[in-house]
Design a protein around this motif. Sequence first.
Motif: not given
Length: 206
Positions: A26-51
Amino acid sequence: MAVDFTFHGQSLDNSLVASISSLLDSIHVPNLLWGNYLLTIYGISTIVDGAAFVVPDNSIDVSYSVLLNAGFLRCTKSTESTHLHIKEEIAILIYRNSDVLPDLPYLLPPARLGYGQGRLEPQFFSIRIPTALTYCKALIYLRCRDRGRTTYGMYWLVMLTYIVEYADGTDIFHEEDLSEVYRPSCYALQTGEPRDMYSISDGLRC
């Protein structure tokens, strides 16, 4: 104008991640998900300590400000990286694009029943994610680049190990799809010799 979103202690889940992405959009900043949370989107179970989110280099300050103004908590313990908190042990990190490689494609992985949470539902399609193949290449590059920095080097290695161990051979990632310059790093991990990946660092181009 930023979207009307306020953080008031919500748990870290797809809805909150989508809200953060939409807020940056909304403030015109393109953004891409990264890190531990991204692994869960891939279907990989892992400890998620943030996004984590990747944004353009010149958008770091405004991204931090808009998230802080939305109610996310300022970190009181570290100034090493740009991040805020949901609570003390769960962080929202913001990476500069140039720090984790530019021009990554925004593609969605398919659902994988029984592995993590799998593909995002349509209401969360505003969240942009790289393919597992692209993420793997980025992690190999970052692991080689940061090999002398213990904290960062080990973090990239852990993320890469998850991809190689749990995603290789599935419908989202195949080691043989990597170019020859990256493939030896995956083989080194599979054979228990991660140090061997450093021998290819001079030839890496992502």
